[in-house]
Scaffold this motif. Structure first.
Motif, PDB file in Angstrom:
ATOM      1  N   ARG A  15     -18.639  11.586 -35.260  1.00  0.00           N
ATOM      2  CA  ARG A  15     -17.872  11.361 -36.476  1.00  0.00           C
ATOM      3  C   ARG A  15     -18.691  10.523 -37.441  1.00  0.00           C
ATOM      4  O   ARG A  15     -19.449   9.636 -37.029  1.00  0.00           O
ATOM      5  CB  ARG A  15     -16.569  10.631 -36.163  1.00  0.00           C
ATOM      6  CG  ARG A  15     -15.571  11.459 -35.369  1.00  0.00           C
ATOM      7  CD  ARG A  15     -14.276  10.696 -35.185  1.00  0.00           C
ATOM      8  NE  ARG A  15     -13.284  11.471 -34.457  1.00  0.00           N
ATOM      9  CZ  ARG A  15     -12.056  11.064 -34.194  1.00  0.00           C
ATOM     10  NH1 ARG A  15     -11.653   9.868 -34.620  1.00  0.00           N
ATOM     11  NH2 ARG A  15     -11.205  11.825 -33.513  1.00  0.00           N
ATOM     12  N   ASN A  16     -18.505  10.808 -38.752  1.00  0.00           N
ATOM     13  CA  ASN A  16     -19.163   9.985 -39.756  1.00  0.00           C
ATOM     14  C   ASN A  16     -18.521   8.592 -39.766  1.00  0.00           C
ATOM     15  O   ASN A  16     -17.296   8.469 -39.760  1.00  0.00           O
ATOM     16  CB  ASN A  16     -19.038  10.604 -41.150  1.00  0.00           C
ATOM     17  CG  ASN A  16     -19.867  11.858 -41.302  1.00  0.00           C
ATOM     18  OD1 ASN A  16     -20.804  12.088 -40.542  1.00  0.00           O
ATOM     19  ND2 ASN A  16     -19.535  12.680 -42.269  1.00  0.00           N
ATOM     20  N   SER A  17     -19.352   7.572 -39.783  1.00  0.00           N
ATOM     21  CA  SER A  17     -18.844   6.208 -39.859  1.00  0.00           C
ATOM     22  C   SER A  17     -18.371   5.931 -41.284  1.00  0.00           C
ATOM     23  O   SER A  17     -18.995   6.357 -42.257  1.00  0.00           O
ATOM     24  CB  SER A  17     -19.940   5.216 -39.468  1.00  0.00           C
ATOM     25  OG  SER A  17     -19.500   3.899 -39.686  1.00  0.00           O
ATOM     26  N   GLY A  18     -17.289   5.169 -41.402  1.00  0.00           N
ATOM     27  CA  GLY A  18     -16.738   4.880 -42.725  1.00  0.00           C
ATOM     28  C   GLY A  18     -17.100   3.517 -43.264  1.00  0.00           C
ATOM     29  O   GLY A  18     -16.702   3.176 -44.392  1.00  0.00           O
ATOM     30  N   VAL A  19     -17.851   2.711 -42.503  1.00  0.00           N
ATOM     31  CA  VAL A  19     -18.203   1.385 -43.017  1.00  0.00           C
ATOM     32  C   VAL A  19     -19.199   1.535 -44.162  1.00  0.00           C
ATOM     33  O   VAL A  19     -19.934   2.518 -44.248  1.00  0.00           O
ATOM     34  CB  VAL A  19     -18.776   0.475 -41.898  1.00  0.00           C
ATOM     35  CG1 VAL A  19     -17.780   0.341 -40.756  1.00  0.00           C
ATOM     36  CG2 VAL A  19     -20.099   1.004 -41.382  1.00  0.00           C
ATOM     37  N   ALA A  20     -19.233   0.543 -45.051  1.00  0.00           N
ATOM     38  CA  ALA A  20     -20.055   0.636 -46.268  1.00  0.00           C
ATOM     39  C   ALA A  20     -21.524   0.879 -45.969  1.00  0.00           C
ATOM     40  O   ALA A  20     -22.197   1.659 -46.648  1.00  0.00           O
ATOM     41  CB  ALA A  20     -19.892  -0.654 -47.085  1.00  0.00           C
ATOM     42  N   SER A  21     -22.046   0.235 -44.907  1.00  0.00           N
ATOM     43  CA  SER A  21     -23.474   0.338 -44.601  1.00  0.00           C
ATOM     44  C   SER A  21     -23.856   1.678 -43.991  1.00  0.00           C
ATOM     45  O   SER A  21     -25.039   1.958 -43.784  1.00  0.00           O
ATOM     46  CB  SER A  21     -23.883  -0.786 -43.644  1.00  0.00           C
ATOM     47  OG  SER A  21     -23.180  -0.651 -42.417  1.00  0.00           O
ATOM     48  N   ALA A  22     -22.865   2.545 -43.673  1.00  0.00           N
ATOM     49  CA  ALA A  22     -23.138   3.805 -42.990  1.00  0.00           C
ATOM     50  C   ALA A  22     -23.876   4.800 -43.861  1.00  0.00           C
ATOM     51  O   ALA A  22     -24.356   5.820 -43.375  1.00  0.00           O
ATOM     52  CB  ALA A  22     -21.833   4.423 -42.497  1.00  0.00           C
TER      53      ALA A  22
END
Length: 405
Positions: free
Chosen positions: A348-355
Motif C-alpha cells: 500500500r502507498n504510505s500516506g505520511v508526508a515524507s512518503a
C-alpha cells in the motif's frame, strides 16, 4: 508475601538479562530430527542394496517406503529391514528406478519423512553433444559419452525447433557418434541422443543444432538518453550472407514490430530520439543465406533511471523516529514509499508526508513494528523502478540499556 515474590521474580529477570540469558538456554522436549539423510544408490540386478538414515528423538521407529511413479505415490516396504534405520535387500529387475524414503516416528506418534532418493544403474551422460556449424556437402559429426551397463544409442532429429522428434534412420544413428553428409534439408535441424541401459532405463542428451554457424558474438546494450539525442545500438554476428532487421516493442517485449528507419536493416541501428521513443525495447533479428535466424537480447531506451543507494533495514522501538532513504539517477524523479504488513505479498502507498520524498520518516507506532517498506521511483517519462525491500524491526533486548539498580 506478594511483595517479596514480586521482588524475587524481578531480580531473577534482571539477573538473566545481565548474564545474557535468552530462550536458547531453555530446555524443551526434543523433536525428531534427521541428522543424516539417505543417499542415492547405484547398482545392478543381484547387488545388495543398502540405504541408511540417522535421526534424533525418543523411542524412534522406522518405516521405509518406495515409489515406482517418481514419487507421486508411496507404499510401505514389506522387507524385514524396512523397519530399521538401515534398509537393505538384494536388487531385482523390478527394483531399478524406484525412489525410496524413510518415515521416522517417535514414542509420541510424531513423524518426519527423510528426503527421497533413487535406485539406479548409474546411467548418466558425462559428455554432451555440441552444436555443429557447416554447409551442404560437409560431413556432420556429433558424439555423446555415457556411463552405465549395456548401453544402446538412438539419435533423433527435430525440424520444428524441438517440439517433435523422430528417430534418425542413418546407420550411425545407433552409435555413440552420429555422422552423415549434410544435405540442404538438414540445415537448421536440432538433434539429440537417447541412451538406454540393460535395465531399460533411459536418459536423453541435451538438444543441439546444425547450422551455418550463425551466432551473435556481441549483443546490443541499453541506451540512456533524452529527446533530441542520437540513439545508437549495434550487434555483431558470425555467419554467411547476413542480413539484419531491428525491431521495437512498446509493451515491454510482449509484441514486436519491424522498425522502418533506414538504419534498421544494418548492424548499427540509429535515429534521433523522439518523445514517443522513450521506454521502448529493441532487438535485432539476424538471418543468414540459408534462412536460419537468431534474435539478439532485448535492450531498453530510457532516461537512465536507476537506483544507486538502496534503503536499509531499521531497528527501533515504539516512539523512535524511523528513517529510510533512497538515492536514484534519472530525469524529473518522483517518489512513493510503500509498506506491507503481510511479508511483501501486498503493498500500500504510505500516506505520511515524507512518503513522497527520497527520505521516508515518521514516529514509530506499535502497529509499525515488523512492516516491510520499499520505494517506487518514477522519471518524467513514467518509467518506474522499485527499490529493495527493507524491514522495520523491533530493537532486540541486547540492544537495550540495562536498568540502573
Amino acid at each position: 508475601m506478594k511483595k517479596l515474590l514480586k521482588k524475587i521474580v524481578t531480580f531473577t529477570l534482571l539477573f538473566a538479562i545481565v548474564l545474557g540469558y535468552n530462550s536458547s538456554n531453555l530446555v524443551f522436549a526434543k523433536n525428531i530430527v534427521i541428522t543424516v539423510q539417505p543417499k542415492n544408490f547405484i547398482g545392478k540386478v543381484g547387488d545388495q542394496f543398502s540405504a541408511s538414515v540417522t535421526a534424533e528423538g525418543t523411542g524412534l521407529s522406522y518405516q521405509w517406503q518406495y515409489s515406482k511413479d517418481g514419487g507421486k505415490s508411496w507404499k510401505d516396504s514389506g522387507m524385514a529391514s524396512a523397519k530399521t534405520a538401515t534398509y537393505s535387500f538384494k536388487i531385482a529387475s523390478g527394483d531399478l528406478g524406484i525412489n525410496y524414503r524413510c518415515v521416522v516416528r517417535d514414542s509420541s506418534g510424531s513423524s518426519v519423512i527423510s528426503e527421497s532418493r533413487k535406485l539406479s544403474t548409474g546411467l548418466r551422460i558425462t559428455v554432451q553433444p555440441k552444436d555443429f556449424a557447416g554447409k551442404v556437402g560437409d560431413q556432420f559429426s556429433a558424439s555423446v559419452t555415457a556411463e552405465g551397463t549395456g548401453l544402446s544409442y538412438q539419435w533423433q532429429y527435430s525440424k520444428d525447433g524441438g517440439k517433435s522428434w523422430k528417430d534418425s534412420g542413418v546407420a550411425s544413428a545407433k552409435t555413440a557418434t552420429y555422422s552423415f553428409k549434410i544435405a540442404s534439408g538438414d540445415m537448421g535441424i536440432n538433434y539429440r541422443c537417447v541412451v538406454r541401459d540393460s535395465s531399460g532405463s533411459s536418459v536423453i542428451s541435451e538438444s543441439r543444432k546444425l547450422s551455418t554457424g550463425l551466432r551473435i558474438t556481441v549483443q546490443p546494450k541499453d541506451f540512456a538518453g533524452k529527446v533530441g539525442d542520437q540513439f545508437s545500438a549495434s550487434v555483431t554476428a558470425e555467419g554467411t550472407g547476413l542480413s539484419y532487421q531491428w525491431q521495437y516493442s512498446k509493451d515491454g517485449g510482449k509484441s514486436w514490430k519491424d522498425s522502418g528507419v533506414a538504419s534498421a536493416k544494418t548492424a548499427t541501428y540509429s535515429f534521433k530520439i523522439a518523445s514517443g521513443d522513450m521506454g521502448i525495447n529493441y532487438r535485432c533479428v539476424v538471418r543468414d543465406s540459408s534462412g536460419s535466424s537468431v534474435i539478439s537480447e532485448s535492450r531498453k531506451l530510457s532516461t537512465g533511471l536507476r537506483i544507486t543507494v538502496q534503503p536499509k533495514d531499521f531497528a527501533g522501538k515504539v516512539g523512535d523516529q524511523f528513517s529510510a532513504s533512497v538515492t536514484a539517477e534519472g530525469t524529473g524523479l518522483s517518489y512513493q514509499w510503500q509498506y506491507s504488513k503481510d511479508g511483501g505479498k501486498s503493498w500500500r502507498n504510505s500516506g505520511v508526508a515524507s512518503a513522497k520524498t527520497a527520505t521516508y520518516s515518521f514516529k514509530i507506532a506499535s502497529g509499525d513494528l515488523g512492516i516491510n517498506y520499499r520505494c517506487v521511483v518514477r522519471d518524467s517519462f513514467n518509467n518506474t523502478i522499485i527499490t529493495n525491500i527493507g524491514t522495520l524491526n523491533e530493537m532486540k533486548n541486547e540492544d537495550w540499556e540495562l536498568p540502573i539498580m
